[in-house]
Each structure stands twice: as structure tokens, then as C-alpha cells.
Scaffold this motif. Structure first.
Motif, PDB file in Angstrom:
ATOM      1  N   SER A  38      35.540  31.557  36.327  1.00 31.49           N
ATOM      2  CA  SER A  38      36.749  32.356  36.167  1.00 31.49           C
ATOM      3  C   SER A  38      36.486  33.615  35.334  1.00 31.49           C
ATOM      4  O   SER A  38      36.346  33.551  34.118  1.00 31.49           O
ATOM      5  CB  SER A  38      37.837  31.509  35.510  1.00 31.49           C
ATOM      6  N   HIS A  39      36.463  34.767  35.988  1.00 34.45           N
ATOM      7  CA  HIS A  39      36.084  36.028  35.366  1.00 34.45           C
ATOM      8  C   HIS A  39      37.301  36.815  34.862  1.00 34.45           C
ATOM      9  O   HIS A  39      38.443  36.490  35.160  1.00 34.45           O
ATOM     10  CB  HIS A  39      35.294  36.879  36.352  1.00 34.45           C
ATOM     11  N   ALA A  40      37.016  37.869  34.110  1.00 28.44           N
ATOM     12  CA  ALA A  40      38.030  38.841  33.691  1.00 28.44           C
ATOM     13  C   ALA A  40      37.377  40.210  33.669  1.00 28.44           C
ATOM     14  O   ALA A  40      36.158  40.327  33.516  1.00 28.44           O
ATOM     15  CB  ALA A  40      38.585  38.488  32.314  1.00 28.44           C
ATOM     16  N   MET A  41      38.204  41.261  33.816  1.00 29.92           N
ATOM     17  CA  MET A  41      37.668  42.613  33.828  1.00 29.92           C
ATOM     18  C   MET A  41      38.325  43.465  32.744  1.00 29.92           C
ATOM     19  O   MET A  41      39.409  43.154  32.251  1.00 29.92           O
ATOM     20  CB  MET A  41      37.879  43.278  35.193  1.00 29.92           C
ATOM     21  N   THR A  42      37.642  44.537  32.361  1.00 34.27           N
ATOM     22  CA  THR A  42      38.228  45.479  31.432  1.00 34.27           C
ATOM     23  C   THR A  42      39.365  46.232  32.128  1.00 34.27           C
ATOM     24  O   THR A  42      39.370  46.359  33.353  1.00 34.27           O
ATOM     25  CB  THR A  42      37.167  46.466  30.933  1.00 34.27           C
ATOM     26  N   PRO A  43      40.359  46.727  31.378  1.00 32.25           N
ATOM     27  CA  PRO A  43      41.517  47.380  32.000  1.00 32.25           C
ATOM     28  C   PRO A  43      41.173  48.570  32.892  1.00 32.25           C
ATOM     29  O   PRO A  43      41.898  48.854  33.843  1.00 32.25           O
ATOM     30  CB  PRO A  43      42.356  47.820  30.790  1.00 32.25           C
ATOM     31  N   ASP A  44      40.063  49.245  32.605  1.00 33.73           N
ATOM     32  CA  ASP A  44      39.670  50.378  33.445  1.00 33.73           C
ATOM     33  C   ASP A  44      38.913  49.945  34.692  1.00 33.73           C
ATOM     34  O   ASP A  44      38.543  50.783  35.526  1.00 33.73           O
ATOM     35  CB  ASP A  44      38.839  51.384  32.648  1.00 33.73           C
ATOM     36  N   GLY A  45      38.678  48.643  34.839  1.00 33.20           N
ATOM     37  CA  GLY A  45      37.995  48.120  36.015  1.00 33.20           C
ATOM     38  C   GLY A  45      36.503  48.335  36.040  1.00 33.20           C
ATOM     39  O   GLY A  45      35.833  47.974  37.017  1.00 33.20           O
ATOM     40  N   LYS A  46      35.940  48.889  34.985  1.00 38.03           N
ATOM     41  CA  LYS A  46      34.518  49.241  34.972  1.00 38.03           C
ATOM     42  C   LYS A  46      33.616  48.014  34.874  1.00 38.03           C
ATOM     43  O   LYS A  46      32.600  47.922  35.568  1.00 38.03           O
ATOM     44  CB  LYS A  46      34.243  50.189  33.798  1.00 38.03           C
ATOM     45  N   PHE A  47      33.975  47.057  33.994  1.00 40.04           N
ATOM     46  CA  PHE A  47      33.107  45.909  33.759  1.00 40.04           C
ATOM     47  C   PHE A  47      33.827  44.597  34.031  1.00 40.04           C
ATOM     48  O   PHE A  47      34.990  44.422  33.660  1.00 40.04           O
ATOM     49  CB  PHE A  47      32.582  45.915  32.328  1.00 40.04           C
ATOM     50  N   ILE A  48      33.107  43.681  34.667  1.00 38.91           N
ATOM     51  CA  ILE A  48      33.617  42.331  34.945  1.00 38.91           C
ATOM     52  C   ILE A  48      32.746  41.339  34.186  1.00 38.91           C
ATOM     53  O   ILE A  48      31.511  41.424  34.240  1.00 38.91           O
ATOM     54  CB  ILE A  48      33.574  42.010  36.453  1.00 38.91           C
ATOM     55  N   TYR A  49      33.393  40.415  33.491  1.00 40.74           N
ATOM     56  CA  TYR A  49      32.686  39.395  32.713  1.00 40.74           C
ATOM     57  C   TYR A  49      32.815  38.074  33.466  1.00 40.74           C
ATOM     58  O   TYR A  49      33.908  37.526  33.595  1.00 40.74           O
ATOM     59  CB  TYR A  49      33.264  39.307  31.300  1.00 40.74           C
ATOM     60  N   LEU A  50      31.686  37.587  33.961  1.00 42.85           N
ATOM     61  CA  LEU A  50      31.663  36.465  34.892  1.00 42.85           C
ATOM     62  C   LEU A  50      30.897  35.277  34.296  1.00 42.85           C
ATOM     63  O   LEU A  50      29.680  35.344  34.114  1.00 42.85           O
ATOM     64  CB  LEU A  50      31.006  36.901  36.198  1.00 42.85           C
ATOM     65  N   PRO A  51      31.590  34.172  33.993  1.00 45.60           N
ATOM     66  CA  PRO A  51      30.897  32.999  33.463  1.00 45.60           C
ATOM     67  C   PRO A  51      30.111  32.273  34.546  1.00 45.60           C
ATOM     68  O   PRO A  51      30.540  32.194  35.700  1.00 45.60           O
ATOM     69  CB  PRO A  51      32.038  32.118  32.937  1.00 45.60           C
ATOM     70  N   LYS A  52      28.970  31.735  34.148  1.00 44.72           N
ATOM     71  CA  LYS A  52      28.147  30.919  35.049  1.00 44.72           C
ATOM     72  C   LYS A  52      28.186  29.482  34.527  1.00 44.72           C
ATOM     73  O   LYS A  52      27.566  29.164  33.507  1.00 44.72           O
ATOM     74  CB  LYS A  52      26.715  31.446  35.095  1.00 44.72           C
ATOM     75  N   ARG A  53      28.916  28.633  35.228  1.00 47.19           N
ATOM     76  CA  ARG A  53      29.177  27.288  34.710  1.00 47.19           C
ATOM     77  C   ARG A  53      27.907  26.470  34.520  1.00 47.19           C
ATOM     78  O   ARG A  53      27.826  25.648  33.606  1.00 47.19           O
ATOM     79  CB  ARG A  53      30.147  26.535  35.622  1.00 47.19           C
ATOM     80  N   HIS A  54      26.929  26.678  35.345  1.00 47.76           N
ATOM     81  CA  HIS A  54      25.682  25.927  35.210  1.00 47.76           C
ATOM     82  C   HIS A  54      24.649  26.675  34.381  1.00 47.76           C
ATOM     83  O   HIS A  54      23.491  26.288  34.326  1.00 47.76           O
ATOM     84  CB  HIS A  54      25.109  25.593  36.590  1.00 47.76           C
ATOM     85  N   GLY A  55      25.067  27.737  33.759  1.00 46.02           N
ATOM     86  CA  GLY A  55      24.193  28.477  32.862  1.00 46.02           C
ATOM     87  C   GLY A  55      24.681  28.320  31.433  1.00 46.02           C
ATOM     88  O   GLY A  55      25.392  27.385  31.105  1.00 46.02           O
TER      89      GLY A  55
END
Length: 352
Positions: free
Chosen positions: A102-119
Motif C-alpha cells: 500500500s503506497h502513498a505519493m507526495t502531493p505534487d505527484g513527483k514521488f511514490i513511496y512503495l512498501p515491499k512486504r517481503h523486503g
């Protein structure tokens, strides 16, 4: 009519016409590779659905109106997928080794933070470069959920099996604080690995206030939520849902869903197997329960429309947040996001 009155009338009519042109669409990504599109302005009428080939079992969704994109964390194919909102076709995708969650992005849409469940961390994706530019690691647990601060300066990170909520600085991509540890009921962790009460006892979904003062977290084995003070980094209270049997739901815990209404006045928390949503007034301390809404089936997530008029529990019920009544149905999914359009162009997007 005087010139002044004419100008006022034209301005008024112009504002009406502008508002009338705003199209409010709800995008619901269901697990079998399809995205359903509903017209919020027309009683959530289904407009269409489109396929996203080679994807499915979605773990996250977001939308960027600036670039006109819809993003999906797809467990099918272990990939992060970008869909163009105009063509409703895949624009690009990148492989994510280790179960994109379940990811989230910065308000400007530039960066997405994506968790890796098996990492052991989050990949930071540059939406313009279309590849991973950094990684943020946590000490232990399986990265699961992500929340961006209102101003876009911080990312809140949680991992299953870990009782702490971490705060990362977006500029440096370094963890700058931990909040907790939060405290599940002893011996009732209801582990998601081996389906026993002896499994990990960590944070599930969580929500953070717009002013970054408080966080509210679901925990393994807890029907309700705990409260954390973001500034001090301390757990400060527990809110239990009273009068209901604590039963494991589809996510092998009691509450797997929590969110704050856009006006910041209420907390809505899931009773996973109940099936109920319980509503608390957060303007008073201790928080006071104000309603219990019985749902049509099990639930595991709660989202809101941008204006806060509607709540979207993942079971597919659409709830009017004022009357607390179910007023419509959409396809069952935890991956729901509103996008607003004006003259066919995306102008605003909500979050999960």
C-alpha cells in the motif's frame, strides 16, 4: 440592469457553470484486473469498467491529477503500474521484487513511496523518471502501509510485526522519528503468518491528523485503535470498541481499517468481521463513540470522498457521513480513490 449588476450576474452564472462542469468519479480497483468507474454526482452510478491487462490483486491505488495518472500496486506480476486517465491504458510499469503493497505519493505527484512486504523497506519511485531512486529500510517487520503528511514533507511508514510507526523525511529519505511502541493485547496478536494467536503483534492500517499532531493505529488483536503523539513519539491512549465480540476478520485481526473524516472531527474504525463501522468523536477526550453502522458484509478498509460527504468501507457499501445511512453500492474493494475532472481534464484527486 446596471453595468455593475450585469458583471455580478455574469460572475455568479460563471461560477454555477464551472461547478456544473466538475465531474466527480470514483475509481475502484478490484482484484481481478479491472477498474470500475462510478459517477459520484449521479448516486454512484456505474459508468464503465476497464481492464488493466497482466495485473490484479491490487494492494494500493492513488491518482495524480497533475500528470493525469492512476497508479496501482499489483501483486500479480509484482509490479507498480501507471495508467493514463484519458486513455485508460497502461502508460508504464516497473517490476517491484518483494510484494508491492500500500503506497502513498507526495502531493505534487513527483514521488511514490512503495512498501515491499517481503523486503525490509520502501522503494521511492520518481514518477517522471519512472524508476526507483531511493530505498528506506526499517529495523524489522514486513512493510505494509504508507501515509503522506498534508504538506508533503513526511511519510509515515508501518510494517506488520512491528509495533512502531516510523516517520521519514521526504527530502533526505531518512527515518527521523519513531512513534510507539504501541501495545496489542498480551497473547492476542492474531498473527497473519501462521493464523495463530502467537504471531506478530504489529500495526495494521493507521491514520494521521492533518496537523501532524496525532496518529491513530489499528493493532493485531485490538478491536479499536491506539493514539500516538507524533511530536513526543509516545503512545498516549487506547480506544476500545465496547459491547461487541472481538472476532478475527478476513485480515486475521479485529480492526483492519481506520480513517479520519476530512473535517477532522470523527474517526471511523472497522470491525472486520462484525461487520460494522464504529464512529468516534475525536473532538473530545476521551474519544466518544457516536454511532455503529452495520455493513452488508465483512470490511477491511475505510476511505472518504474529497468533500467528506461519503464514506467507502471496502465491503462496497457507500455511506452518507451525515445521516450515517448506506445510500449506494459499489464493487467490493479496499482500493478506492476519487478523481475530479473539469472539461475532461483531471483537476483534483483524493487519497485512500
Amino acid at each position: 440592469m446596471t453595468t455593475r449588476h450585469a458583471l455580478i450576474t455574469l460572475a455568479f452564472l460563471g461560477s454555477i457553470n464551472t461547478n456544473a462542469q466538475v465531474e466527480r468519479l470514483l475509481y475502484v480497483a478490484e482484484d481481478h484486473g479491472f477498474v470500475y468507474v462510478y459517477n459520484i454526482n449521479d448516486s454512484h452510478r456505474l459508468l464503465r469498467k476497464f481492464e488493466v491487462p497482466g495485473t490484479g490483486s491490487y494492494k494500493g491505488v492513488s491518482a495524480d491529477p497533475k500528470r493525469g495518472k492512476l497508479y496501482l500496486s499489483s501483486y500479480v506480476g509484482d509490479q507498480f503500474v501507471c495508467v493514463d486517465l484519458q486513455s485508460e491504458k497502461i502508460d508504464w510499469s516497473i517490476p517491484i521484487n518483494g510484494y508491492p503493497d500500500s503506497h502513498a505519493m507526495t502531493p505534487d505527484g513527483k514521488f511514490i513511496y512503495l512498501p515491499k512486504r517481503h523486503g525490509r523497506g520502501w522503494d521511492v519511485i520518481d514518477a517522471d523518471l519512472k524508476h526507483v531512486v531511493a530505498t528506506i529500510s526499517v529495523p524489522y517487520g514486513n512493510p505494509h502501509n504508507t501515509w503522506c503528511s498534508q504538506d508533503g514533507s513526511k511519510m509515515y511508514l508501518s510494517a506488520m510485526g512491528n509495533e512502531n510507526l516510523y516517520v521519514a523525511d521526504v527530502k533526505t529519505n531518512a527515518i527521523i522519528k519513531s512513534i510507539g511502541p504501541f501495545q496489542p493485547d498480551p497473547g492476542k496478536g492474531w498473527g497473519w503468518i501462521d493464523n495463530t494467536i502467537n504471531g506478530p503483534k504489529g500495526i495494521r492500517p493507521f491514520a494521521v491528523t492533518r496537523d501532524d499532531h496525532y496518529c491513530y493505529v489499528n493493532l493485531d488483536g485490538v478491536l479499536g485503535y491506539e493514539i500516538g503523539d507524533v511530536e513526543s513519539g509516545k503512545r498516549i491512549a487506547r480506544v476500545d470498541v465496547q459491547g461487541f465480540e472481538k472476532i478475527r476478520g478476513g485480515h486475521l485481526t479485529a480492526s483492519h481499517g481506520i480513517n479520519i473524516t476530512p473535517d477532522q472531527k470523527e474517526i471511523w474504525v472497522s470491525n472486520d468481521a462484525g461487520p460494522y463501522v464504529h464512529i468516534f468523536d475525536r473532538t473530545v477526550m476521551p474519544h466518544k463513540k457516536v454511532a455503529d453502522i452495520k455493513l452488508n458484509r465483512r470490511n477491511g478498509w475505510i476511505s472518504f470522498s474529497i468533500d467528506g460527504k461519503y464514506a467507502y468501507p471496502s465491503c462496497g457499501d457507500v455511506i452518507d457521513t451525515q445521516t450515517k445511512k448506506i445510500v449506494a453500492q459499489v464493487v467490493e474493494s479496499e482500493k478506492v480513490v476519487e478523481v475530479q475532472f473539469e472539461n475532461g481534464k483531471a483537476i483534483h484527486a483524493g487519497t485512500r
